[in-house]
Design an enzyme around this catalytic site. Structure first.
Site, PDB file in Angstrom:
ATOM      1  N   ARG A  83      -2.583  -5.626   4.177  1.00 36.19           N
ATOM      2  CA  ARG A  83      -3.495  -4.591   4.669  1.00 36.19           C
ATOM      3  C   ARG A  83      -4.707  -4.532   3.731  1.00 36.19           C
ATOM      4  O   ARG A  83      -4.561  -4.214   2.555  1.00 36.19           O
ATOM      5  CB  ARG A  83      -2.774  -3.238   4.703  1.00 36.19           C
ATOM      6  CG  ARG A  83      -3.671  -2.066   5.045  1.00 36.19           C
ATOM      7  CD  ARG A  83      -2.865  -0.759   5.113  1.00 36.19           C
ATOM      8  NE  ARG A  83      -3.722   0.369   5.436  1.00 36.19           N
ATOM      9  CZ  ARG A  83      -4.190   1.240   4.534  1.00 36.19           C
ATOM     10  NH1 ARG A  83      -3.882   1.145   3.259  1.00 36.19           N
ATOM     11  NH2 ARG A  83      -4.972   2.222   4.920  1.00 36.19           N
ATOM     12  N   HIS A 126     -12.503   2.275   4.559  1.00 37.04           N
ATOM     13  CA  HIS A 126     -11.767   2.795   3.406  1.00 37.04           C
ATOM     14  C   HIS A 126     -12.799   3.339   2.414  1.00 37.04           C
ATOM     15  O   HIS A 126     -12.979   2.823   1.316  1.00 37.04           O
ATOM     16  CB  HIS A 126     -10.884   1.695   2.806  1.00 37.04           C
ATOM     17  CG  HIS A 126      -9.757   2.198   1.947  1.00 37.04           C
ATOM     18  ND1 HIS A 126      -8.435   1.887   2.175  1.00 37.04           N
ATOM     19  CD2 HIS A 126      -9.759   3.004   0.864  1.00 37.04           C
ATOM     20  CE1 HIS A 126      -7.667   2.472   1.256  1.00 37.04           C
ATOM     21  NE2 HIS A 126      -8.453   3.154   0.442  1.00 37.04           N
ATOM     22  N   GLU A 171      -7.371   7.583   5.593  1.00 36.78           N
ATOM     23  CA  GLU A 171      -7.353   8.904   4.960  1.00 36.78           C
ATOM     24  C   GLU A 171      -8.616   9.746   5.182  1.00 36.78           C
ATOM     25  O   GLU A 171      -9.374  10.012   4.239  1.00 36.78           O
ATOM     26  CB  GLU A 171      -7.101   8.764   3.453  1.00 36.78           C
ATOM     27  CG  GLU A 171      -5.811   8.053   3.121  1.00 36.78           C
ATOM     28  CD  GLU A 171      -5.449   8.155   1.638  1.00 36.78           C
ATOM     29  OE1 GLU A 171      -6.296   8.582   0.842  1.00 36.78           O
ATOM     30  OE2 GLU A 171      -4.308   7.818   1.298  1.00 36.78           O
ATOM     31  N   ASN A 300       0.149   7.339   4.593  1.00 38.20           N
ATOM     32  CA  ASN A 300       0.064   7.136   3.150  1.00 38.20           C
ATOM     33  C   ASN A 300       0.732   8.318   2.481  1.00 38.20           C
ATOM     34  O   ASN A 300       0.324   9.471   2.686  1.00 38.20           O
ATOM     35  CB  ASN A 300      -1.388   7.046   2.687  1.00 38.20           C
ATOM     36  CG  ASN A 300      -2.089   5.802   3.212  1.00 38.20           C
ATOM     37  OD1 ASN A 300      -1.477   4.953   3.871  1.00 38.20           O
ATOM     38  ND2 ASN A 300      -3.374   5.688   2.918  1.00 38.20           N
ATOM     39  N   TYR A 302       2.212   9.806  -1.209  1.00 36.08           N
ATOM     40  CA  TYR A 302       2.350   9.695  -2.659  1.00 36.08           C
ATOM     41  C   TYR A 302       3.209  10.808  -3.231  1.00 36.08           C
ATOM     42  O   TYR A 302       3.998  10.584  -4.138  1.00 36.08           O
ATOM     43  CB  TYR A 302       0.965   9.689  -3.332  1.00 36.08           C
ATOM     44  CG  TYR A 302       0.245   8.384  -3.073  1.00 36.08           C
ATOM     45  CD1 TYR A 302       0.427   7.289  -3.901  1.00 36.08           C
ATOM     46  CD2 TYR A 302      -0.588   8.221  -1.955  1.00 36.08           C
ATOM     47  CE1 TYR A 302      -0.184   6.075  -3.650  1.00 36.08           C
ATOM     48  CE2 TYR A 302      -1.204   7.005  -1.695  1.00 36.08           C
ATOM     49  CZ  TYR A 302      -1.002   5.937  -2.548  1.00 36.08           C
ATOM     50  OH  TYR A 302      -1.598   4.733  -2.287  1.00 36.08           O
ATOM     51  N   GLU A 391       0.670   3.064   2.775  1.00 34.12           N
ATOM     52  CA  GLU A 391       0.494   3.103   1.321  1.00 34.12           C
ATOM     53  C   GLU A 391       1.592   3.954   0.717  1.00 34.12           C
ATOM     54  O   GLU A 391       1.926   5.028   1.233  1.00 34.12           O
ATOM     55  CB  GLU A 391      -0.843   3.749   0.901  1.00 34.12           C
ATOM     56  CG  GLU A 391      -2.043   2.878   1.095  1.00 34.12           C
ATOM     57  CD  GLU A 391      -3.328   3.554   0.608  1.00 34.12           C
ATOM     58  OE1 GLU A 391      -3.286   4.379  -0.328  1.00 34.12           O
ATOM     59  OE2 GLU A 391      -4.378   3.246   1.185  1.00 34.12           O
TER      60      GLU A 391
HETATM   61  C1  GBH Z   1      -5.020   6.590  -1.668  1.00 31.10           C
HETATM   62  O1  GBH Z   1      -5.533   7.853  -1.835  1.00 31.10           O
HETATM   63  C2  GBH Z   1      -6.137   5.673  -1.324  1.00 31.10           C
HETATM   64  O2  GBH Z   1      -6.083   5.268   0.026  1.00 31.10           O
HETATM   65  C3  GBH Z   1      -6.231   4.487  -2.230  1.00 31.10           C
HETATM   66  O3  GBH Z   1      -7.470   3.898  -2.073  1.00 31.10           O
HETATM   67  C4  GBH Z   1      -5.983   4.936  -3.653  1.00 31.10           C
HETATM   68  O4  GBH Z   1      -6.243   3.938  -4.584  1.00 31.10           O
HETATM   69  C5  GBH Z   1      -4.547   5.367  -3.740  1.00 31.10           C
HETATM   70  O5  GBH Z   1      -4.236   6.310  -2.769  1.00 31.10           O
HETATM   71  C6  GBH Z   1      -4.147   5.928  -5.109  1.00 31.10           C
HETATM   72  O6  GBH Z   1      -4.878   7.068  -5.402  1.00 31.10           O
HETATM   73  O7  GBH Z   1      -0.721  17.199  -2.337  1.00 31.10           O
HETATM   74  O8  GBH Z   1      -2.688  18.469  -2.867  1.00 31.10           O
HETATM   75  O9  GBH Z   1      -1.444  17.383  -4.629  1.00 31.10           O
HETATM   76  C7  GBH Z   1      -4.571   8.846  -2.068  1.00 31.10           C
HETATM   77  C8  GBH Z   1      -5.254  10.148  -2.276  1.00 31.10           C
HETATM   78  C9  GBH Z   1      -3.396  11.176  -3.341  1.00 31.10           C
HETATM   79  C10 GBH Z   1      -5.078  12.468  -2.233  1.00 31.10           C
HETATM   80  C11 GBH Z   1      -2.517  12.366  -3.419  1.00 31.10           C
HETATM   81  C12 GBH Z   1      -4.184  13.654  -2.293  1.00 31.10           C
HETATM   82  C13 GBH Z   1      -2.362  14.687  -3.526  1.00 31.10           C
HETATM   83  C14 GBH Z   1      -2.916  15.956  -3.001  1.00 31.10           C
HETATM   84  N1  GBH Z   1      -4.327  11.251  -2.245  1.00 31.10           N
HETATM   85  N2  GBH Z   1      -3.298  13.580  -3.434  1.00 31.10           N
HETATM   86  S1  GBH Z   1      -1.878  17.355  -3.216  1.00 31.10           S
END
Ligand code: GBH
Length: 499
Positions: A83, A126, A171, A300, A302, A391
């Site tokens: 991707r 992106h 995103e 995505n 995290y 992601e």
């Molecule tokens: C992605 O952004 C991007 O697509 C990528 O380009 C980037 O490198 C990668 O992740 C790593 O950052 O729940 O309020 O605490 C992720 C961006 C990460 C934004 C998690 C919101 C938590 C918000 N997101 N973040 S919160």
């Protein structure tokens, strides 16, 4: 929720797509070559203090020149799909006429991938808007949505004979709220009205492009990738905390999910965004376009979030009460002048004492199971839309040995392992999840954090551009080859080989 796939070997369904992800601005470099012009990130990186270390994207991972080696690397990791995103400012410099030399790069890349048996998954946007279009108003201007659809068709015309999966946006929450309200991402604006207009016009651009691609290419897989969280109330018995969690879910998740998959903004979101002009930008006919049927939703994930109606009494180690969870340390980019959501009143983030990555983000794999299960039940399942994790990954403070090898088996590998088990739990619960892409293939330009944060399963030595597969990369290569996440106890300390 009970976790059924906690430690033993876990086999994924046949045909499950194993991939890794990158984005154009984060890896390509060559920002002034072959006719490419500035994007908003080139310009933003020149603003003193905007990017940690004063870093920029001029060289990045030099992927523009090293793409052949990088595809060979992907092949050595047994990836089934890659991707990546195309750079609008390369394909249509200044947002204007198509640029054959820019398109030729993606042409070569796609051919190289196909020759290596790796499916190309294109993301059209992106975050790298041509600066000329920002100067003309950027995403808060409706016209940008139409320019995006034109650019999408240019890319599709050049690559559509070989690229079968087309993702419009990556995103939109980040490219609207974080960029136009939070000011932390390019173009660094801090206006709630701009952020709300940007969000709607991004969705409109998605709809216009999705409809246009479908029209000329009915068998293409068309999708959108969104960043989502699971918002839990700090105290589930406290109605105010429950309301705060619903508000966070609304402004972070449902603002983007509902228009695309249910044909309208939710009533509560409309109410929260009305003071910032949502009704002024939504026109008749927009929502039917935005809800053009899609085939795939990219997720995505995290971290989850724990929110309350009141601020935390004690702010835990090094973490501020920032809605994006960014750690307040020396590497952190400049502060938000406002929180990056339009109506953050009454929404406060609390730490839960969970382990954190180097970004300061809590590690909460079971949130991914709940998220995918909910999406399948409430959004994608009824619409027959497939889910892909486009992601997932983590930054840690890597230590490389003399050969450039990083043994990240205790953190990044464990993060990927836990999240893959969480994906399998969702599949076992009935969610139609068909693939997973690790973020990221390579250490790269981590936006406002510059090169200080490393998400790669492969190390990039920026001085030499040498790539070295990390322990997590060797492990992931085995997972991609076998379709099985190995027994966790067999992994710790084991000698892992990439083949
Ligand atoms: C992605 O952004 C991007 O697509 C990528 O380009 C980037 O490198 C990668 O992740 C790593 O950052 O729940 O309020 O605490 C992720 C961006 C990460 C934004 C998690 C919101 C938590 C918000 N997101 N973040 S919160």
């Amino acid at each position: 929720a009970p976790t059924s796939n906690a430690t033993g070997a876990v086999a994924f369904p046949p045909g499950f797509v194993w991939g890794a992800a990158t984005a154009a601005f984060q890896i390509e470099g060559a920002t002034a070559e072959d006719g490419r012009t500035d994007s908003i990130w080139d310009v933003f990186a020149r603003v003193p203090g905007a990017v940690a270390g004063g870093d920029d994207g001029a060289v990045a991972c030099d992927h523009y020149h090293r793409y052949r080696d990088d595809v060979a690397l992907m092949r050595s990791l047994h990836l089934g799909a890659y991707r990546f995103s195309t750079s609008w400012a390369r394909v249509r410099p200044d947002g204007g006429a198509p640029n054959p030399r820019g398109l030729a790069f993606y042409d070569r890349l796609v051919d190289e991938l196909l020759a290596a048996d790796i499916l190309p998954w294109v993301t059209l946007y992106h975050w790298d808007l041509p600066q000329a279009l920002e100067d003309a108003g950027g995403w808060p201007a409706r016209e940008t949505a139409y320019r995006f659809a034109d650019y999408a068709m240019t890319a599709h015309e050049a690559l559509g004979d070989r690229v079968r999966v087309w993702t419009t946006l990556n995103e939109p929450w980040c490219s609207s709220f974080l960029s136009y309200i939070g000011g932390e991402h390019a173009p660094g604006r801090t206006s709630r009205r701009d952020g709300v207009a940007a969000a709607h016009h991004l969705l409109l651009g998605h709809g216009l492009a999705a409809a246009a691609i479908r029209e000329v290419d009915p068998t293409a897989v068309v999708g959108l990738t969104v960043n989502l969280t699971v918002a839990d109330p700090v105290d589930p018995a406290n109605p105010a905390d429950v309301a705060a969690a619903a508000k966070h879910d609304g402004l972070f998740n449902r603002t983007f999910l509902d228009p695309v998959l249910r044909g309208d903004y939710p009533a509560d979101v409309r109410e929260w965004l009305a003071p910032y002009g949502l009704d002024d930008v939504v026109r008749d006919g927009d929502l039917p376009l935005i809800s053009t049927p899609i085939d795939a939703l990219g997720v995505n994930y995290y971290n989850g979030s724990s929110v309350a109606a009141t601020p935390p009494a004690v702010v835990d180690a090094g973490v501020t009460d920032r809605p994006d969870g960014v750690r307040d340390d020396a590497d952190a980019p400049r502060r938000h002048t406002q929180a990056p959501t339009p109506s953050p009143e009454g929404v406060h983030h609390h730490g839960r004492g969970l382990p954190r990555t180097a970004m300061g983000w809590e590690v909460q794999p079971e949130g991914l199971t709940r998220l995918l299960t909910r999406l399948h039940r409430d959004y994608t399942g009824p619409a027959g839309v497939a889910l892909y994790v486009t992601e997932n990954g983590a930054a840690y403070d890597d230590v490389a040995d003399d050969d450039g090898f990083v043994d990240d088996s205790g953190d990044r590998l464990a993060y990927l392992d836990a999240h893959l088990r969480a994906v399998k739990d969702a599949i076992d619960a009935g969610a139609d999840v068909r693939g997973y892409f690790a973020w990221s293939l390579l250490d790269n330009f981590e936006w406002a954090h510059g090169y200080s944060k490393r998400f790669g399963i492969v190390r990039t030595d920026y001085a030499t551009q040498r790539r070295t597969v990390k322990a997590s990369g060797r492990w992931y290569g085995q997972v991609a080859r076998t379709g099985v996440v190995p027994d966790a106890s067999a992994v710790a300390g084991a000698d892992q080989s990439a083949d």
